[in-house]
Each structure stands twice: as structure tokens, then as C-alpha cells.
Design a protein around this motif. Structure first.
Motif, PDB file in Angstrom:
ATOM      1  N   ASP A 151       0.796  -1.231   0.000  1.00  0.00           N
ATOM      2  CA  ASP A 151       0.000   0.000   0.000  1.00  0.00           C
ATOM      3  C   ASP A 151       0.826   1.278   0.000  1.00  0.00           C
ATOM      4  OD1 ASP A 151       1.047  -0.335   2.487  1.00  0.00           O
ATOM      5  OD2 ASP A 151      -0.868  -0.346   3.559  1.00  0.00           O
ATOM      6  N   ALA A 152       2.164   1.159  -0.079  1.00  0.00           N
ATOM      7  CA  ALA A 152       2.993   2.368  -0.217  1.00  0.00           C
ATOM      8  C   ALA A 152       2.847   2.899  -1.642  1.00  0.00           C
ATOM      9  CB  ALA A 152       4.451   2.048   0.096  1.00  0.00           C
ATOM     10  N   LEU A 153       2.599   4.217  -1.758  1.00  0.00           N
ATOM     11  CA  LEU A 153       2.310   4.802  -3.063  1.00  0.00           C
ATOM     12  C   LEU A 153       3.387   5.795  -3.464  1.00  0.00           C
ATOM     13  CD1 LEU A 153      -1.537   5.438  -2.716  1.00  0.00           C
ATOM     14  CD2 LEU A 153      -0.361   3.410  -3.592  1.00  0.00           C
ATOM     15  N   ARG A 154       3.516   5.934  -4.781  1.00  0.00           N
ATOM     16  CA  ARG A 154       4.407   6.932  -5.348  1.00  0.00           C
ATOM     17  C   ARG A 154       3.576   7.969  -6.096  1.00  0.00           C
ATOM     18  NH1 ARG A 154       9.719   4.801  -5.558  1.00  0.00           N
ATOM     19  NH2 ARG A 154      10.303   6.863  -6.353  1.00  0.00           N
ATOM     20  N   VAL A 155       4.051   9.197  -6.135  1.00  0.00           N
ATOM     21  CA  VAL A 155       3.363  10.256  -6.864  1.00  0.00           C
ATOM     22  C   VAL A 155       3.732  10.148  -8.336  1.00  0.00           C
ATOM     23  CG1 VAL A 155       3.054  12.737  -7.114  1.00  0.00           C
ATOM     24  CG2 VAL A 155       3.390  11.737  -4.838  1.00  0.00           C
ATOM     25  N   ALA A 156       2.718  10.151  -9.184  1.00  0.00           N
ATOM     26  CA  ALA A 156       2.968  10.067 -10.621  1.00  0.00           C
ATOM     27  C   ALA A 156       3.659  11.344 -11.093  1.00  0.00           C
ATOM     28  CB  ALA A 156       1.651   9.874 -11.374  1.00  0.00           C
ATOM     29  N   LYS A 157       4.700  11.168 -11.845  1.00  0.00           N
ATOM     30  CA  LYS A 157       5.472  12.307 -12.354  1.00  0.00           C
ATOM     31  C   LYS A 157       5.284  12.434 -13.857  1.00  0.00           C
ATOM     32  CE  LYS A 157       9.129  11.994  -8.853  1.00  0.00           C
ATOM     33  NZ  LYS A 157      10.595  11.849  -8.630  1.00  0.00           N
ATOM     34  N   ARG A 158       5.093  13.649 -14.306  1.00  0.00           N
ATOM     35  CA  ARG A 158       4.970  13.902 -15.739  1.00  0.00           C
ATOM     36  C   ARG A 158       6.368  14.075 -16.319  1.00  0.00           C
ATOM     37  NH1 ARG A 158       1.115  15.744 -19.283  1.00  0.00           N
ATOM     38  NH2 ARG A 158       1.895  16.929 -21.073  1.00  0.00           N
TER      39      ARG A 158
END
Length: 280
Positions: free
Chosen positions: A264-271
Motif C-alpha cells: 500500500d505504499a504509493l508513489r506520486v505520478a510524475k509527468r
């Protein structure tokens, strides 16, 4: 008044009540005589006398008017149908053929229109089903890419590997080897002490500990891995593999299989700054 007059008045009063019944009896005699003289009526005559003149009530009059209106309408309709039938009977053969041809043409046009509408309906249903399937596949693909990119949580069967490093001998390259070995064995999602491991994850040594993507990892180091447990655990326990490498550094490794591992650890989507889709 003299005694002679009084005696005459008294006689008159005594005689008066006796005359009244006599008059009544005479009247009854006259009636009975009249009845005897009038002719006797028969049963049919008495029935006719009771029926005529008729005594019509308001309700009977309304019902009669309604029945008259209904009969008049039926008569008009029958006359109209008779006129139409008589017109067709009086038509020439050429006119009848023309009428039949017009009816056939109209029927054919209606049938063609019906088939066209049915075809449009089928096309709309197919396009709607295709669009719905495309949306479903898009959502499913987005979820899959989100799992790989670490932007969505994931769950499934897998293993939990715990590394006890009391002496601080575990280094970044050893953990990197473990991650690569797990990926080669089919790991689909990996989390190390609350940090989601993705394609661009990097590990560095930070004193006596290791940092993952700049996040310091304290002992014990715990890997949560989603994949097929029957492939993941043997890949770590091969001779000269990950487990033996940690044990040489006096670290203790424990591996547990589970039917449900939650990452459940999430990463922020990067453009991306420069890369763009080639289809644009």
C-alpha cells in the motif's frame, strides 16, 4: 209557541234521522243499477286500458334517446362501409390493379424502413458494446500500469522477507541484488519498509544503514512482495543466492508465504519533462 207547534217540531226531529238512510239506500241502488247497465270488460280490454295511455318516466326517456343515437350511428357506419364496398365493386379492373400495386409498394417501403431501423439499432448496440468494452479495458490497463508505476495499492499472494541486521553489515548493493532476483522470479509489486519500489528506484549506503530513494531504512529490513510464492522463495534460496549472501554477513533472513500480501505504499505520478507519446 203553542203546544200544537211544539208537538209538530218534535215529530219532525224524530222523523229526520229515518229519512237520511233512506236517501243513502236510494243512491246505492242507483249505482248498482248503473253497474248492471254498463257492459263487463274482458281481460284483454283491461290490459289495454292499463297500458295506454303510456306513463313514461325520465329515466326511460333518457335510455330511449341513447338507444336511438346508437342505432343511428350504426346505421351511418354500415352505410359508409356499403358505399366503400360498392365503390370498389364498381371500379374497373385497371383501377383495382393500380390500387393493389400501390398497396404492395407501400408495404415494401414499410418493410424496407423496418429493416433499416433494425440495422441502425444493431449498429448502435454493437457500437455501445464496443465502447463499453474499450472503457473497461482502459480502466483495467490503467490499474495495471498504476501497479507497475506504484501509484495505486495492490494485493495478492506473495512472500514477506525479513532481514535482521544487528551489526549493520547489510549494504545497498545486497538489497539491490535481492530486488533484481525477485523481479526475475516474477515479482509484480515490491515494498521495502514503507517505500514502494518502482522502475527508477535507487539505493544508497547511508552510514551503517541503507537509503531507498532517499528514505533511510532502519533494521529490520522487511520486503513485501506480490507474486507467485512457489517461484519467489526458491529464487531467494538458490545456492550462492540472496539468502546465503546475507547469512555470510551474519544477518538472519526469514521468508514467509502468504495468500494475501498488501502493498500500500504509493508513489506520486510524475509527468516526464521531455518524453511524449509517439502517437501525438
Amino acid at each position: 209557541m203553542s203546544n200544537h207547534e211544539e208537538s209538530a217540531e218534535n215529530r219532525l226531529r224524530k222523523e229526520l234521522p229515518e229519512e237520511v238512510p233512506a236517501a243513502a239506500e236510494s243512491t246505492e241502488a242507483v249505482d248498482s243499477a248503473a253497474e248492471e247497465q254498463s257492459p263487463q270488460l274482458t281481460g284483454r280490454q283491461r290490459l289495454a286500458k292499463g297500458l295506454w295511455p303510456p306513463r313514461v318516466t325520465r329515466a326511460q326517456l333518457i335510455v330511449a334517446l341513447l338507444l336511438f343515437g346508437l342505432g343511428f350511428g350504426l346505421a351511418v357506419q354500415v352505410a359508409s362501409n356499403s358505399d366503400g364496398d360498392s365503390a370498389l365493386r364498381g371500379a374497373r379492373q385497371e383501377d383495382l390493379v393500380r390500387i393493389l400495386d400501390e398497396l404492395d409498394d407501400r408495404t415494401q417501403r414499410l418493410e424496407d424502413e423496418k429493416q433499416g431501423l433494425e440495422k441502425q439499432r444493431d449498429e448502435l448496440e454493437n457500437s455501445s458494446n464496443q465502447a463499453e468494452e474499450a472503457r473497461r479495458q482502459t480502466v483495467e490497463k490503467e490499474k495495471q500500469l498504476g501497479i507497475l508505476a506504484g501509484t495505486v495499492a495492490a494485493q495478492g499472494p506473495g512472500i514477506t522477507m525479513t532481514i535482521e541486521d544487528t551489526k549493520g553489515t547489510v549494504e545497498a548493493d545486497m538489497l539491490l541484488d535481492a530486488i533484481q532476483e525477485l523481479r526475475a522470479a516474477g515479482a509484480e509489486a515490491i515494498q521495502v519498509n514503507g517505500v514502494r519500489v518502482v522502475a527508477d528506484t535507487y539505493l544508497t549506503d547511508s552510514g551503517n544503514s541503507v537509503s531507498v530513494d532517499g528514505n533511510k531504512i532502519n533494521a529490520p529490513v522487511r520486503f513485501k512482495v506480490i507474486g507467485k510464492p512457489q517461484d519467489l522463495e526458491p529464487a531467494l534460496n538458490i545456492p550462492g543466492g540472496v539468502v546465503q549472501t546475507f547469512e555470510k554477513e551474519q544477518a538472519t533472513v526469514t521468508i514467509e508465504r502468504s495468500d494475501k500480501i498488501v502493498v500500500d505504499a504509493l508513489r506520486v505520478a510524475k509527468r516526464p519533462d521531455y518524453a511524449r507519446s509517439s502517437s501525438q
